[in-house]
Write a protein that holds these residues in place. Structure first.
Motif, PDB file in Angstrom:
ATOM      1  N   THR A 176     -15.411   3.053  -7.591  1.00  0.00           N
ATOM      2  CA  THR A 176     -15.529   1.827  -8.468  1.00  0.00           C
ATOM      3  C   THR A 176     -16.826   1.669  -9.040  1.00  0.00           C
ATOM      4  OG1 THR A 176     -15.657   0.343  -6.664  1.00  0.00           O
ATOM      5  CG2 THR A 176     -13.480   0.809  -7.329  1.00  0.00           C
ATOM      6  N   GLY A 177     -17.812   2.059  -8.046  1.00  0.00           N
ATOM      7  CA  GLY A 177     -19.180   1.586  -8.244  1.00  0.00           C
ATOM      8  C   GLY A 177     -19.744   0.030  -7.657  1.00  0.00           C
ATOM      9  N   ASP A 178     -18.497  -0.346  -6.976  1.00  0.00           N
ATOM     10  CA  ASP A 178     -18.771  -1.743  -6.305  1.00  0.00           C
ATOM     11  C   ASP A 178     -18.844  -1.599  -4.602  1.00  0.00           C
ATOM     12  OD1 ASP A 178     -18.864  -3.517  -8.270  1.00  0.00           O
ATOM     13  OD2 ASP A 178     -16.944  -3.277  -8.823  1.00  0.00           O
ATOM     14  N   GLY A 179     -19.695  -2.131  -4.261  1.00  0.00           N
ATOM     15  CA  GLY A 179     -19.842  -2.534  -2.659  1.00  0.00           C
ATOM     16  C   GLY A 179     -18.690  -3.501  -2.431  1.00  0.00           C
ATOM     17  N   CYS A 180     -18.224  -3.489  -1.053  1.00  0.00           N
ATOM     18  CA  CYS A 180     -17.488  -4.396  -0.965  1.00  0.00           C
ATOM     19  C   CYS A 180     -16.961  -4.728   0.767  1.00  0.00           C
ATOM     20  CB  CYS A 180     -15.870  -3.795  -1.141  1.00  0.00           C
ATOM     21  SG  CYS A 180     -14.232  -4.752  -0.969  1.00  0.00           S
ATOM     22  N   ARG A 181     -16.659  -5.765   1.121  1.00  0.00           N
ATOM     23  CA  ARG A 181     -16.471  -6.028   2.686  1.00  0.00           C
ATOM     24  C   ARG A 181     -14.810  -6.309   2.797  1.00  0.00           C
ATOM     25  NH1 ARG A 181     -16.603  -9.784   6.894  1.00  0.00           N
ATOM     26  NH2 ARG A 181     -16.732 -11.695   5.493  1.00  0.00           N
ATOM     27  N   ARG A 182     -14.274  -5.712   3.886  1.00  0.00           N
ATOM     28  CA  ARG A 182     -12.606  -6.196   4.165  1.00  0.00           C
ATOM     29  C   ARG A 182     -12.981  -7.194   5.347  1.00  0.00           C
ATOM     30  NH1 ARG A 182      -9.808  -1.405   3.644  1.00  0.00           N
ATOM     31  NH2 ARG A 182     -10.411  -0.710   5.605  1.00  0.00           N
ATOM     32  N   ASP A 183     -12.603  -8.210   5.359  1.00  0.00           N
ATOM     33  CA  ASP A 183     -13.009  -9.374   6.478  1.00  0.00           C
ATOM     34  C   ASP A 183     -11.837  -8.961   7.628  1.00  0.00           C
ATOM     35  OD1 ASP A 183     -10.543 -10.653   5.681  1.00  0.00           O
ATOM     36  OD2 ASP A 183     -11.893 -12.291   4.835  1.00  0.00           O
ATOM     37  N   GLU A 184     -12.154  -9.924   8.576  1.00  0.00           N
ATOM     38  CA  GLU A 184     -11.192  -9.812   9.781  1.00  0.00           C
ATOM     39  C   GLU A 184      -9.758  -9.906   9.376  1.00  0.00           C
ATOM     40  OE1 GLU A 184     -13.523 -11.771   9.223  1.00  0.00           O
ATOM     41  OE2 GLU A 184     -13.144 -13.869   9.715  1.00  0.00           O
ATOM     42  N   HIS A 185      -9.469 -10.532   8.093  1.00  0.00           N
ATOM     43  CA  HIS A 185      -7.932 -10.927   7.923  1.00  0.00           C
ATOM     44  C   HIS A 185      -7.431  -9.793   6.715  1.00  0.00           C
ATOM     45  CE1 HIS A 185      -9.322 -14.739   9.178  1.00  0.00           C
ATOM     46  NE2 HIS A 185      -8.411 -14.694  10.212  1.00  0.00           N
ATOM     47  N   PRO A 207     -12.408 -18.981  -0.942  1.00  0.00           N
ATOM     48  CA  PRO A 207     -13.295 -19.038  -1.960  1.00  0.00           C
ATOM     49  C   PRO A 207     -14.465 -17.821  -1.966  1.00  0.00           C
ATOM     50  CG  PRO A 207     -13.075 -21.246  -1.364  1.00  0.00           C
ATOM     51  CD  PRO A 207     -12.301 -20.243  -0.396  1.00  0.00           C
ATOM     52  N   GLY A 208     -14.427 -17.226  -2.951  1.00  0.00           N
ATOM     53  CA  GLY A 208     -15.363 -15.913  -2.896  1.00  0.00           C
ATOM     54  C   GLY A 208     -14.847 -14.713  -2.879  1.00  0.00           C
ATOM     55  N   SER A 209     -13.454 -14.738  -2.441  1.00  0.00           N
ATOM     56  CA  SER A 209     -12.781 -13.538  -1.864  1.00  0.00           C
ATOM     57  C   SER A 209     -11.698 -13.261  -3.125  1.00  0.00           C
ATOM     58  CB  SER A 209     -12.063 -13.445  -0.615  1.00  0.00           C
ATOM     59  OG  SER A 209     -11.492 -12.330  -0.509  1.00  0.00           O
ATOM     60  N   ALA A 210     -11.676 -11.887  -3.613  1.00  0.00           N
ATOM     61  CA  ALA A 210     -10.716 -11.739  -4.596  1.00  0.00           C
ATOM     62  C   ALA A 210      -9.077 -11.270  -3.607  1.00  0.00           C
ATOM     63  CB  ALA A 210     -11.117 -10.271  -5.276  1.00  0.00           C
ATOM     64  N   THR A 211      -9.313 -11.564  -2.497  1.00  0.00           N
ATOM     65  CA  THR A 211      -8.141 -11.373  -1.421  1.00  0.00           C
ATOM     66  C   THR A 211      -7.502 -10.193  -1.380  1.00  0.00           C
ATOM     67  OG1 THR A 211      -6.415 -12.217  -2.872  1.00  0.00           O
ATOM     68  CG2 THR A 211      -7.708 -13.891  -1.756  1.00  0.00           C
ATOM     69  N   LEU A 212      -6.349  -9.703  -1.896  1.00  0.00           N
ATOM     70  CA  LEU A 212      -5.688  -8.499  -1.566  1.00  0.00           C
ATOM     71  C   LEU A 212      -5.467  -7.628  -2.957  1.00  0.00           C
ATOM     72  CD1 LEU A 212      -3.316 -10.046   1.105  1.00  0.00           C
ATOM     73  CD2 LEU A 212      -5.180  -8.796   1.455  1.00  0.00           C
ATOM     74  N   PRO A 213      -4.975  -6.334  -2.650  1.00  0.00           N
ATOM     75  CA  PRO A 213      -4.549  -5.685  -3.823  1.00  0.00           C
ATOM     76  C   PRO A 213      -3.390  -5.907  -4.443  1.00  0.00           C
ATOM     77  CG  PRO A 213      -4.333  -4.383  -1.733  1.00  0.00           C
ATOM     78  CD  PRO A 213      -5.123  -5.575  -1.392  1.00  0.00           C
ATOM     79  N   PHE A 214      -3.237  -5.639  -5.772  1.00  0.00           N
ATOM     80  CA  PHE A 214      -2.087  -5.882  -6.567  1.00  0.00           C
ATOM     81  C   PHE A 214      -1.183  -4.800  -6.048  1.00  0.00           C
ATOM     82  CE2 PHE A 214       0.539  -5.370 -10.256  1.00  0.00           C
ATOM     83  CZ  PHE A 214       0.902  -7.099 -10.341  1.00  0.00           C
ATOM     84  N   PHE A 215       0.085  -4.887  -6.490  1.00  0.00           N
ATOM     85  CA  PHE A 215       1.039  -4.050  -6.050  1.00  0.00           C
ATOM     86  C   PHE A 215       0.914  -2.550  -6.646  1.00  0.00           C
ATOM     87  CE2 PHE A 215       3.889  -8.257  -7.007  1.00  0.00           C
ATOM     88  CZ  PHE A 215       3.550  -8.447  -5.527  1.00  0.00           C
ATOM     89  N   GLY A 216       0.895  -1.659  -5.784  1.00  0.00           N
ATOM     90  CA  GLY A 216       0.776  -0.383  -6.306  1.00  0.00           C
ATOM     91  C   GLY A 216      -0.635   0.045  -6.290  1.00  0.00           C
ATOM     92  N   VAL A 217      -1.517  -0.700  -5.944  1.00  0.00           N
ATOM     93  CA  VAL A 217      -3.149  -0.436  -5.640  1.00  0.00           C
ATOM     94  C   VAL A 217      -3.350  -0.323  -4.476  1.00  0.00           C
ATOM     95  CG1 VAL A 217      -5.380  -1.453  -6.204  1.00  0.00           C
ATOM     96  CG2 VAL A 217      -3.560  -1.674  -7.821  1.00  0.00           C
TER      97      VAL A 217
END
Ligand code: WTA
Length: 645
Positions: free
Chosen positions: A492-501, A427-437
């Protein structure tokens, strides 16, 4: 804090489990051209393209499917007529719940053709711009699809925008035809759209026609020679209009959105790549199936409505609901009423709506049959885990997949998102990129941050088919805004965290853009409006955490020297009114604080960081104040804030 992980509900999607996700993702990484070539076959091409992709981010001249010819309206309509003529394309759910209308693909095709002929009769030709200032009525869909049928470029302006905002947008894109309604109906209230439109059009030399939808029976003054009732004009036209053979890279639409500086910019999307991506993501991310009833509750005035009410779903031959009202009308159970009455399977909305509905209490869900729901989506801002959990438990009954989709007006479609049936979700994470992104994080020096458990600015490393191609009339601004901060990458203008997974957590904008109730607003636009209010010398606007809106608008206002003794309540009120008049009610500041000065560096730059902390009541975290021209200013602001609270 422990974070729950919700496993994918594998049977619900088109991608089965993480293995298939990974294989597909890797295939798209290995050979993007082969991948997108395959995906683009989902569209009907009048003439095949010769090259999948050309150009890159270094010169900002990306194009997709060059040489290919297609028509977006043909892909959304004509090609479905063989097998889906009687299928409902659009369920129009009017403000009054008793006024539902089912529009089949056959009917939609006819109305779009009529509308296209109306536009032609009013002199609109390929490449011309048509401005659309309509509420959520079927004619909005007709006009958009009619524009692409004849190759005109539409610019939809959200019907909540003011006359000035509308005028700016008409002028910027040079529209000669406007489509509006006499009035709009929303939540039982009447919106005087034609009146606003008349004000916006005053003295516009280049304007030929205003086509007016008769939504209500109200008397409507019409300007002789310029204004025409749309229903009359459509009646005069035949229900067939051939679809233009458009180039894949011909412009499809302009949509204005806010940036960190200046006036809103006209983001331009083109035809082939945009439609490929919108339809593919609509099907894949949501796990869309042929007989689903699909309900995206956004307004078509924003990109979500373009891609996921109109173009994606219709290209897929789906039944898409168009909703004229608000979630609170007549009661805060309107969405659940719609889900129950129409048997909605996929529901897509913004976190702000979820929070607002949760705050009304669970009793509004009681007794509602929501068992048709399979997939729930969110978009527009980060979703807080509490709201996510409420959505999952109370709306989804624990059965439904939730997709938190991160994307932007500029990206045209979903970019980082769970895919139904594939991703385990936090909950709260947009998880992973779509194909090709290919998302990457960079630090403030522009260095790429590899590995997991890192935080930085979110960029995209490779072109994707639905990326914006330019800013209308200002390609330099396009290059500067998106490709100059981190050369070689789209910023993108957004800040972001990539978590341990390796999961992505969007932390919000790092520029001067605010996501207020999922609506995107620039602080610069709001400040320009405030500064034009009487007695105001200058102002600074920042966002602050807001329980329902996600981000609220906080305005610090400095009065002119001779106005310092004015009544602060009166000034605050007039500042709010000014912004509502100039931009829209959605930009109206939640808080206005009159202060004696703004914290500025010696070179005159406002230090918003400090103002943000004060708005959040974090007085002890103001950081280093030594670079300020006058550090005393901060003390005064804190005092004023204290007094005001
Ligand atoms: C924000 C809306 C977190 C983000 C489609 C982005 C999100 C801006 C999400 C674009 C999400 C959108 N999680 N933040 N799922 N979706 N955003 O152009 O800050 O109106 O840059 O497009 O909304 O807003 P826009």
């Amino acid at each position: 804090m422990t974070i729950d992980i919700f496993p994918a509900k594998e049977g619900q999607g088109r991608i089965h489990g993480m293995r298939e996700y990974q294989q597909t993702y890797e295939a798209a990484q290995r050979d993007p051209n082969a991948f997108w070539d395959r995906v683009a076959q989902r569209l009907t091409w009048f003439h095949p393209y010769h090259t999948v992709r050309e150009g890159d981010f270094t010169d900002g001249s990306v194009n997709w499917f060059s040489g290919g010819r297609l028509n977006v309206s043909f892909n959304c309509l004509d090609r479905h007529l063989k097998t889906r003529a009687e299928k409902t394309a659009i369920i129009w759910e009017a403000d009054n719940p008793a006024d539902t209308q089912h529009i089949s693909y056959k009917q939609l095709h006819r109305e779009v053709c009529r509308m296209a002929n109306v536009l032609l009769a009013h002199g609109v030709r390929k490449g011309d711009r048509v401005c659309i200032y309509l509420p959520m009525v079927p004619e909005l869909a007709y006009t958009m699809l009619a524009c692409c049928r004849i190759g005109a470029i539409h610019s939809v302006v959200f019907a909540g925008f003011s006359a000035d905002s509308l005028r700016d947008r008409i002028l910027d894109c040079g529209a000669r035809v406007i489509v509006t309604a006499n009035e709009g109906l929303r939540g039982g209230r009447v919106l005087p759209l034609k009146q606003i439109c008349d004000r916006a059009c005053e003295g516009l030399a280049k304007l030929d026609s205003v086509l007016v939808v008769r939504r209500t029976e109200a008397d409507t003054p019409m300007v002789e020679g310029r204004d025409h009732w749309l229903h009359e004009a459509m009646k005069a036209q035949r229900a067939y209009c051939p679809a233009e053979w458009m180039h894949a890279e011909d412009p499809l639409f302009i949509l204005y959105t806010s940036g960190s500086t200046g006036k809103p910019k006209g983001v331009l999307h083109t035809s082939g790549g945009y439609l490929t991506y919108a339809s593919y993501t609509h099907e894949t991310v949501f796990g869309y199936r042929e007989n689903d009833i699909y309900f995206c509750a956004a307004d078509i005035g924003w990109i979500t409505g373009h891609s996921y009410i109109i173009y994606g779903p219709l290209a897929n031959g789906a039944t898409t609901i168009m909703f004229e009202s608000t979630p609170m009308f007549p009661n805060p159970d309107r969405y659940w009423d719609i889900v129950e009455r129409h048997g909605v399977n996929i529901f897509y909305t913004a976190p702000t709506a979820i929070r607002a509905l949760a705050a009304k209490g669970d009793q509004w869900l009681e007794g509602r049959d929501l068992s048709s729901l399979r997939v729930l989506g969110t978009v527009g801002e980060p979703i807080n885990p509490e709201a996510w959990q409420w959505y999952y438990d109370k709306v989804g009954g624990g059965r439904c997949s939730i997709v938190d989709t991160w994307w932007q007006t500029e990206t045209g479609g979903m970019m980082i998102t769970p895919i139904v049936g594939a991703n385990p979700v936090k909950p709260g994470s947009a998880t992973l990129p779509f194909f090709g992104v290919e998302p990457i994080l960079v630090n403030e020096h522009g260095e790429r941050l590899d590995g997991n458990d890192v935080t930085g600015h979110l960029c995209i490393a490779k072109p994707w088919p639905s990326m914006a191609r330019t800013i209308w009339g200002d390609h330099e601004r396009y290059l500067h805004t998106y490709f100059s901060t981190y050369p070689g990458y789209y910023f993108t203008g957004d800040g972001c965290r990539r978590d341990e997974h390796g999961n992505y957590w969007i932390t919000g904008r790092v520029d001067d853009v605010l996501n207020v109730s999922g609506h995107r607003l620039g602080t610069a636009e709001i400040e320009a409006s405030i500064n034009s209010a009487e007695l105001v010398a200058e102002s600074a606007v920042v966002g602050f955490p807001h329980a329902i809106k996600g981000t609220g608008i906080f305005a610090y206002v400095v009065l002119q020297a001779d106005a310092e003794s004015s009544d602060h309540d009166v000034v605050s009120f007039s500042v709010r009114e000014q912004v509502t008049r100039d931009i829209s009610k959605i930009a109206r500041p939640d808080e206005v604080l009159i202060v004696s000065g703004l914290p500025k560096t010696r070179s005159g730059k406002i230090m918003r960081r400090i103002l943000r902390k004060i708005a959040e009541h974090e007085y002890e975290k103001l950081g280093n104040l030594t670079t300020l021209a006058d550090p005393n200013v901060v003390e005064h602001i804190v005092e004023a804030h204290h007094e005001n609270c």
